[in-house]
Design a protein around this motif. Structure first.
Motif, mmCIF file in Angstrom:
data_model
loop_
_atom_site.group_PDB
_atom_site.id
_atom_site.type_symbol
_atom_site.label_atom_id
_atom_site.label_comp_id
_atom_site.label_asym_id
_atom_site.label_seq_id
_atom_site.Cartn_x
_atom_site.Cartn_y
_atom_site.Cartn_z
ATOM 1 N N GLY A 191 0.833 -1.193 0.000
ATOM 2 C CA GLY A 191 0.000 0.000 0.000
ATOM 3 C C GLY A 191 0.866 1.241 0.000
ATOM 4 O O GLY A 191 1.763 1.380 0.838
ATOM 5 N N ASN A 192 0.634 2.170 -0.946
ATOM 6 C CA ASN A 192 1.506 3.334 -1.083
ATOM 7 C C ASN A 192 0.838 4.593 -0.545
ATOM 8 O O ASN A 192 -0.263 4.554 0.026
ATOM 9 C CB ASN A 192 1.935 3.519 -2.547
ATOM 10 N N SER A 193 1.486 5.740 -0.722
ATOM 11 C CA SER A 193 0.998 6.999 -0.175
ATOM 12 C C SER A 193 -0.151 7.592 -0.978
ATOM 13 O O SER A 193 -0.759 8.571 -0.554
ATOM 14 C CB SER A 193 2.142 8.012 -0.111
ATOM 15 N N LYS A 194 -0.441 7.038 -2.162
ATOM 16 C CA LYS A 194 -1.597 7.482 -2.944
ATOM 17 C C LYS A 194 -2.865 6.712 -2.592
ATOM 18 O O LYS A 194 -3.913 6.948 -3.194
ATOM 19 C CB LYS A 194 -1.313 7.303 -4.441
ATOM 20 N N GLY A 195 -2.779 5.806 -1.652
ATOM 21 C CA GLY A 195 -3.947 5.015 -1.316
ATOM 22 C C GLY A 195 -4.210 3.892 -2.292
ATOM 23 O O GLY A 195 -5.360 3.457 -2.449
ATOM 24 N N GLU A 196 -3.176 3.385 -2.931
ATOM 25 C CA GLU A 196 -3.324 2.301 -3.899
ATOM 26 C C GLU A 196 -2.737 1.011 -3.329
ATOM 27 O O GLU A 196 -1.698 1.041 -2.664
ATOM 28 C CB GLU A 196 -2.607 2.650 -5.205
ATOM 29 N N ILE A 197 -3.406 -0.093 -3.590
ATOM 30 C CA ILE A 197 -2.904 -1.415 -3.225
ATOM 31 C C ILE A 197 -2.307 -2.042 -4.477
ATOM 32 O O ILE A 197 -3.012 -2.263 -5.470
ATOM 33 C CB ILE A 197 -4.022 -2.307 -2.653
ATOM 34 N N LEU A 198 -1.010 -2.314 -4.437
ATOM 35 C CA LEU A 198 -0.311 -2.882 -5.587
ATOM 36 C C LEU A 198 -0.061 -4.363 -5.359
ATOM 37 O O LEU A 198 0.381 -4.765 -4.276
ATOM 38 C CB LEU A 198 1.019 -2.165 -5.817
ATOM 39 N N LEU A 199 -0.350 -5.186 -6.371
ATOM 40 C CA LEU A 199 -0.054 -6.613 -6.347
ATOM 41 C C LEU A 199 1.223 -6.824 -7.150
ATOM 42 O O LEU A 199 1.249 -6.569 -8.365
ATOM 43 C CB LEU A 199 -1.202 -7.427 -6.928
ATOM 44 N N ILE A 200 2.292 -7.275 -6.478
ATOM 45 C CA ILE A 200 3.623 -7.293 -7.062
ATOM 46 C C ILE A 200 4.145 -8.729 -7.119
ATOM 47 O O ILE A 200 4.043 -9.478 -6.138
ATOM 48 C CB ILE A 200 4.589 -6.420 -6.231
ATOM 49 N N ASP A 201 4.681 -9.083 -8.277
ATOM 50 C CA ASP A 201 5.457 -10.316 -8.422
ATOM 51 C C ASP A 201 6.893 -9.967 -8.041
ATOM 52 O O ASP A 201 7.611 -9.324 -8.815
ATOM 53 C CB ASP A 201 5.363 -10.833 -9.852
ATOM 54 N N TYR A 202 7.322 -10.372 -6.843
ATOM 55 C CA TYR A 202 8.624 -9.925 -6.359
ATOM 56 C C TYR A 202 9.790 -10.606 -7.084
ATOM 57 O O TYR A 202 10.922 -10.122 -7.029
ATOM 58 C CB TYR A 202 8.742 -10.167 -4.851
ATOM 59 N N LYS A 203 9.536 -11.709 -7.767
ATOM 60 C CA LYS A 203 10.618 -12.364 -8.504
ATOM 61 C C LYS A 203 10.959 -11.595 -9.775
ATOM 62 O O LYS A 203 12.140 -11.413 -10.100
ATOM 63 C CB LYS A 203 10.235 -13.807 -8.833
ATOM 64 N N SER A 204 9.939 -11.148 -10.491
ATOM 65 C CA SER A 204 10.176 -10.353 -11.693
ATOM 66 C C SER A 204 10.145 -8.857 -11.420
ATOM 67 O O SER A 204 10.395 -8.061 -12.330
ATOM 68 C CB SER A 204 9.122 -10.687 -12.759
#
Length: 511
Positions: A191-204
């Motif tokens: 969750g970032n400072s813009k209020g967005e939830i990001l789904l991240i593939d941490y391997k790529s």
């Protein structure tokens, strides 16, 4: 407490402070997977492992290289390892049984929170959320760190509003970002400072989906429920939001890669469309009257309850909601600020940490339902005259004894094997889980043994003379118990002394 005599209408949430734990100044806490051990990070850089069943200290992890306050503690899945992050920018992985350090890594920024990878029994990867930089995946074996994105591609970097977080190298201020693994650790939710939830593939190191929150404020906390079906966020707009996870619990990354967005949209819109297929808003919790900020919100062990602590100074309040959104209880503690909060994985018990370093244990105030003992049991409002039958207290005939179940008294009773708990969705473990630590008595130093022998001889002499304790063995008229003292370090020496706080009943007897 016997579950058969508990009124089911009372609710499975805590109500009163049962007791408190005291050892130094504790800052953060975490239960192991079964809730039998409680890890607490202290302000002096040490980590205390409490046996939660006996409320005693099972292990003390002392780090000579760290004297800064602990910022977070995290257990591995099977409880054999503990990850500790500290204010001196260090990440330390401990072996719980031996009490020895496995690895120690120094980061560029102070980690506010660190979480081990949940999919491995002996994890070497962790997710760290530093104070003034983006979340990162840290390989504890090599010490290498991989920064994760905190904004969607082809957009400006996410910067916080003007804040007090200044960096010495002249870079602009950065808002701390909250992040966590999903249940099996194949995705990172940030969750970032813009209020967005990001789904991240941490391997790529790629953002695969984005879910905007309705408030658009900085997300301070983000955490999954134990079963992985719900996601909780705590934002600066003083609102706790619950999202339902639409991805499968296993192979969530594979299912996310299979989702396709509509053509003709830019990258941001495509990520939003994919995000709408991953998370959906379920509930929002807030105090519409006081508009207070929340501290350390989390789920209960079964996911049926949501708790959040008041972030107001001088208040130790815990709010409890059911998953439908109704406020069911407000727990009011001492006039001390709350800094950390956690719910027991199995039982309706909440543990909170105050600003003074005490750990409070909140439990249910049970009301016993005695009518549940037998179907014909009847509670009486007042005494009634009762005339007993003539054969009411006769011995049971032999014919009825034969009907009783035959119990083989020679069978061995297994008191070691831990039964599988239905509260855990992955109870079919392939290896032995660490639930308890063996109690290892600390040997007394030779000098202290001599003192104990001397005090015991004086005690024998005083008993023979008829007095409870001689005046020589108690300075200022109070008795000294050398054998039961809290662990304290003798300055200038390496030995440890035991010291236990005398009970109030004993002090009353001495007055």
């Amino acid at each position: 407490m016997n579950a058969s005599i508990i009124d089911p209408l009372q609710g499975d949430f805590p109500e009163v402070i049962e007791e408190y734990l005291e050892h130094g100044v504790m800052k953060c806490i975490a239960f192991n997977r079964r809730g039998t051990l409680l890890a607490a990070g202290c302000s002096d850089g040490n980590c205390i492992i409490w046996d939660f069943e006996t409320r005693g200290i099972a292990k003390e992890l002392r780090d000579k290289d760290c004297v800064a306050a602990i910022t977070s503690v995290c257990w591995s899945k099977y409880g054999h390892r503990v990850l500790v992050s500290a204010a001196d920018k260090s990440l330390t992985l401990w072996d719980v049984v031996s009490g020895e350090k496995i690895t120690r890594t120094i980061l560029q920024q102070t980690p506010l929170q660190a979480r081990l990878h949940p999919g491995s029994s002996t994890p070497s990867l962790c997710l760290a959320c530093p104070l003034s930089s983006a979340p990162m995946i840290v390989d504890l074996n090599t010490g290498s760190a991989t920064m994760l994105p905190v904004s969607i591609p082809d957009s400006n970097p996410v910067l916080a509003p003007p804040s007090r977080n200044k960096i010495s190298d002249g870079t602009p201020p950065f808002s701390p970002t909250a992040a966590c693994f999903n249940k099996y650790g194949d995705l990172v939710y940030a969750g970032n400072s813009k209020g967005e939830i990001l789904l991240i593939d941490y391997k790529s190191v790629q953002v695969l989906a984005m879910v905007p929150t309705s408030g658009g404020s900085v997300i301070k906390n983000i955490v999954f429920s134990r079963n992985g079906q719900y996601l909780l966020t705590n934002s600066n707009d003083r609102t706790i939001r619950i999202y339902e996870n639409l991805l499968p619990l296993k192979d969530g990354l594979k299912a996310l890669n299979g989702l396709t967005a509509l053509d003709g949209l830019d990258d941001a819109e495509k990520l939003k469309v994919v995000g709408s297929k991953c998370l959906t808003l379920f509930r929002e919790f807030q105090d519409t009257i006081t508009k207070m900020h929340w501290k350390a919100p989390c789920f209960s062990g079964d996911g049926e309850w949501v708790i959040g602590g008041s972030a107001s100074k001088g208040e130790h309040k815990i709010y409890i909601w059911d998953r439908a959104g109704h406020l069911v209880k407000i727990l009011e503690g001492p006039k001390e600020a709350l800094i950390d909060l956690v719910w027991h994985p199995v039982h309706p018990i909440v543990v909170s940490v105050s600003l003074t370093g005490l750990v409070y244990i909140w439990a249910k105030d049970y009301t016993e339902n005695w009518s549940a003992f037998a179907p014909d049991f009847k509670e009486l409002e007042e005494n009634e005259e009762y005339i007993e039958r003539e054969d009411e207290f006769d011995l049971i005939p032999e014919t009825e004894k034969a009907k009783e179940s035959n119990v083989n008294e020679d069978d061995e009773v297994d008191i070691v094997t831990v039964d599988k708990d239905s509260a855990f969705s992955d109870s079919d473990m392939s290896q032995e889980e660490l639930c308890f630590l063996p109690a290892i008595p600390l040997p007394d130093a030779p000098e202290q043994q001599d003192k104990c022998l001397e005090s015991s001889s004086k005690l024998v002499e005083s008993n023979n003379s008829g007095s409870p304790l001689s005046e020589e063995g108690r300075p200022n008229g109070r008795a000294m118990n050398h054998a039961s003292s809290p662990l304290e370090e003798d300055p200038g020496a390496t030995r440890l002394k035991r010291k236990r706080k005398p009970s109030e009943k004993w002090l009353d007897l001495q007055l």
